[in-house]
Design an enzyme around this catalytic site. Structure first.
Site, mmCIF file in Angstrom:
data_model
loop_
_atom_site.group_PDB
_atom_site.id
_atom_site.type_symbol
_atom_site.label_atom_id
_atom_site.label_comp_id
_atom_site.label_asym_id
_atom_site.label_seq_id
_atom_site.Cartn_x
_atom_site.Cartn_y
_atom_site.Cartn_z
ATOM 1 N N SER A 140 32.855 57.209 52.674
ATOM 2 C CA SER A 140 33.000 55.620 52.670
ATOM 3 C C SER A 140 34.169 55.201 53.368
ATOM 4 O O SER A 140 35.325 55.722 53.264
ATOM 5 C CB SER A 140 33.180 55.398 50.984
ATOM 6 N N ARG A 141 33.728 54.242 54.245
ATOM 7 C CA ARG A 141 34.811 53.745 55.153
ATOM 8 C C ARG A 141 35.523 52.888 54.465
ATOM 9 O O ARG A 141 36.746 52.666 55.184
ATOM 10 C CB ARG A 141 34.260 53.192 56.386
#
Length: 507
Positions: A371-372
């Site tokens: 998850s950025r």
């Protein structure tokens, strides 16, 4: 002239005036209308001639209530993507302009309904009437109208909320091979929104009717069907409807976002959407590129997913969260469409067929999932509890592979293996069983503290059930955790005490 003659003349005059007035009211008005003719009809597209003033993406009207959307404009005529079955029209039929782009009904009247991408009912209920409409394709809001993604979207899935957190306004890809639980994960995420005010839209693209029916049944059983909008373009629907479906679903969600609310849209799946667009592009004689996809295939999904985001207060303050689903083949993440979507989105949840075959459900591979947005969209307490989860699971998997060779292990390595097995057991989660944040925190905190290390698999399952029940009976603790900015000593003691009571009860 006598009196009787005067009366007759007056009556005749009145009758003539009334007749002239009626004639003026019913006289036809001169109206100009641009009409074309169908030159040829194919499987999902039609060639039309004679419409000189037509514009791109305009809706055209054919006989038998068939509609189409302008696909290509050229000197030889107009190519039209049909939104209804092609067998209802033929060469020579008249075509009329609507002078409108594709629009769909939006608003509260659609909540709880199952409709097609044009807003027509598929649930056997009355058509949606007196609802406002929005264009299915609009430009995404500029960066100046956006805000950072900071608020969490609770999916109810422990391994996702702890290790791959999703935020409101994020675009998180769900990717994996066929039959690895992608739709199941998405449906569980929808079911977990039943206690909040998020507007949910589920868009089924090219799915079999029985698969859509299972999703509807799960939402109905979980009490979420009346709070969702389902946009369905089934596998036997025209390719034009499959192409239009995700844009229509986004427009329905954007209506609520403009009112400052949070919306969640699930596109299931964009692989079939890309295939439908490839089919239409080849029928429209557009030049094929890699894997026969047209050159604008990246833009097809980029302009869709760019409409998601967390928006600033000046733009209403709402958010649109996108969870696109994409299918891979033989675990090939480097295929054309998956790599396009990975580069567009803010992270991916990868579901591994190898983990699925081993029964480790949900089959989320933490090594390939990311998850950025990360911990910025995670509850501070959960972030403190699960901060080392990825490292711990990675080290455990390496040690487990090493231990298979039968080498004698020291006490420290044995302890790490027990801790890893306990963590893996805690992260297992049944289908249609999303968890609230408090039970998740209790279970993960107990596992990371080593309170489950000595339990068997059966005893661990019972302990987790007891902790879940204890968490549901402690709304005061849930409220304190919601207000806390981390895991303080008082909370640690209380969580440890609850977990220890569950362990003692099953030991």
């Amino acid at each position: 002239m006598n009196k009787a003659a005067e009366e007759r003349a007056s009556l005749v005059k009145d009758a003539l005036e009334a007749a002239l007035a009626a004639t003026r009211e019913t006289s036809p008005e001169l109206r100009f209308e641009e009409v074309g003719r169908v030159r040829a009809v194919g499987a999902g597209v039609a060639d039309v001639e004679g419409l000189k003033g037509v514009f791109a993406d305009e809706i055209l009207e054919f006989p038998s209530k068939v509609r189409g959307i302008v696909g290509d404009l050229s000197l030889r005529g107009t190519s039209v993507i049909l939104l209804d079955p092609a067998d209802r029209i033929g060469a020579g039929d008249l075509v009329r302009r609507s002078k409108k782009v594709a629009e769909v009904p939006v608003g509260p009247a659609l909540v709880g309904r199952v409709v097609d991408p044009l807003g027509r009912p598929l649930d056997g209920r009355a058509p949606v009437k007196e609802a406002p409409t929005l264009a299915v394709e609009v430009a995404a809001l500029p960066i100046s109208a956006r805000a950072p993604v900071k608020r969490p979207l609770a999916t109810g899935i422990k391994i996702v909320d702890a290790a791959v957190p999703v935020g409101l306004g994020q675009r998180q890809l769900v990717i994996g091979d066929r039959q690895t639980g992608k739709t199941s994960l998405a449906v569980d995420c929808l079911l977990n929104q039943r206690d909040n005010d998020i507007v949910c839209v589920y868009c089924a693209i090219g799915q079999r009717s029985d698969a859509v029916a299972r999703v509807i049944a799960a939402l109905r059983e979980g009490g979420m069907l009346e709070r969702c909008i389902l946009v369905v373009a089934s596998g036997d629907a025209p390719a034009g409807l499959a192409f239009l479906a995700p844009y229509a679903a986004t427009a329905m969600a954007e209506h609520f976002v403009a009112q400052g609310r949070d919306s969640l849209v699930i596109y299931d799946d964009l692989t079939r959407h890309a295939r439908a667009y490839r089919e239409l592009s080849l029928l429209l004689h557009r030049p094929p590129g890699r894997e026969a996809y047209p050159g604008d295939i990246f833009y097809l999904h980029a302009r869709l997913l760019e409409r998601a985001g967390q928006f600033s207060k000046s733009a209403g303050g709402g958010s649109l969260t996108a969870l696109p689903v994409v299918e891979t083949q033989a675990e090939n993440l480097a295929a054309y469409i998956p790599t396009n979507l990975i580069s567009i989105t803010d992270g991916q949840i990868y579901l591994s067929p190898r983990l699925f075959q081993k029964g480790r459900l949900p089959a989320v591979d933490l090594g390939r999932s990311v998850s950025r947005v990360g911990g910025k969209a995670q509850h501070p307490t959960l972030r403190a509890i699960a901060s080392d989860l990825r490292i711990a699971m990675s080290q455990f998997e390496e040690l487990e592979i090493f231990a298979r060779f039968g080498t004698q292990l020291d006490a420290e390595t044995e302890a790490k293996l027990k801790r890893g097995r306990a963590l893996r057991g805690v992260l297992l989660q049944g289908e249609r069983h999303p968890l609230a944040p408090l039970p998740q925190m209790l279970q993960l905190a107990a596992a990371t503290a080593g309170q489950f290390d000595q339990l068997t698999a059966a005893a661990l399952s019972q302990a987790l059930e007891r902790i879940e029940a204890a968490g549901e009976s402690r709304p005061d603790l849930a409220e304190r955790l919601a207000r806390s900015s981390g895991l303080g000593k008082d909370l640690q003691v209380e969580i440890s005490s609850l977990a220890q009571e569950a362990v003692d009860a099953v030991a």
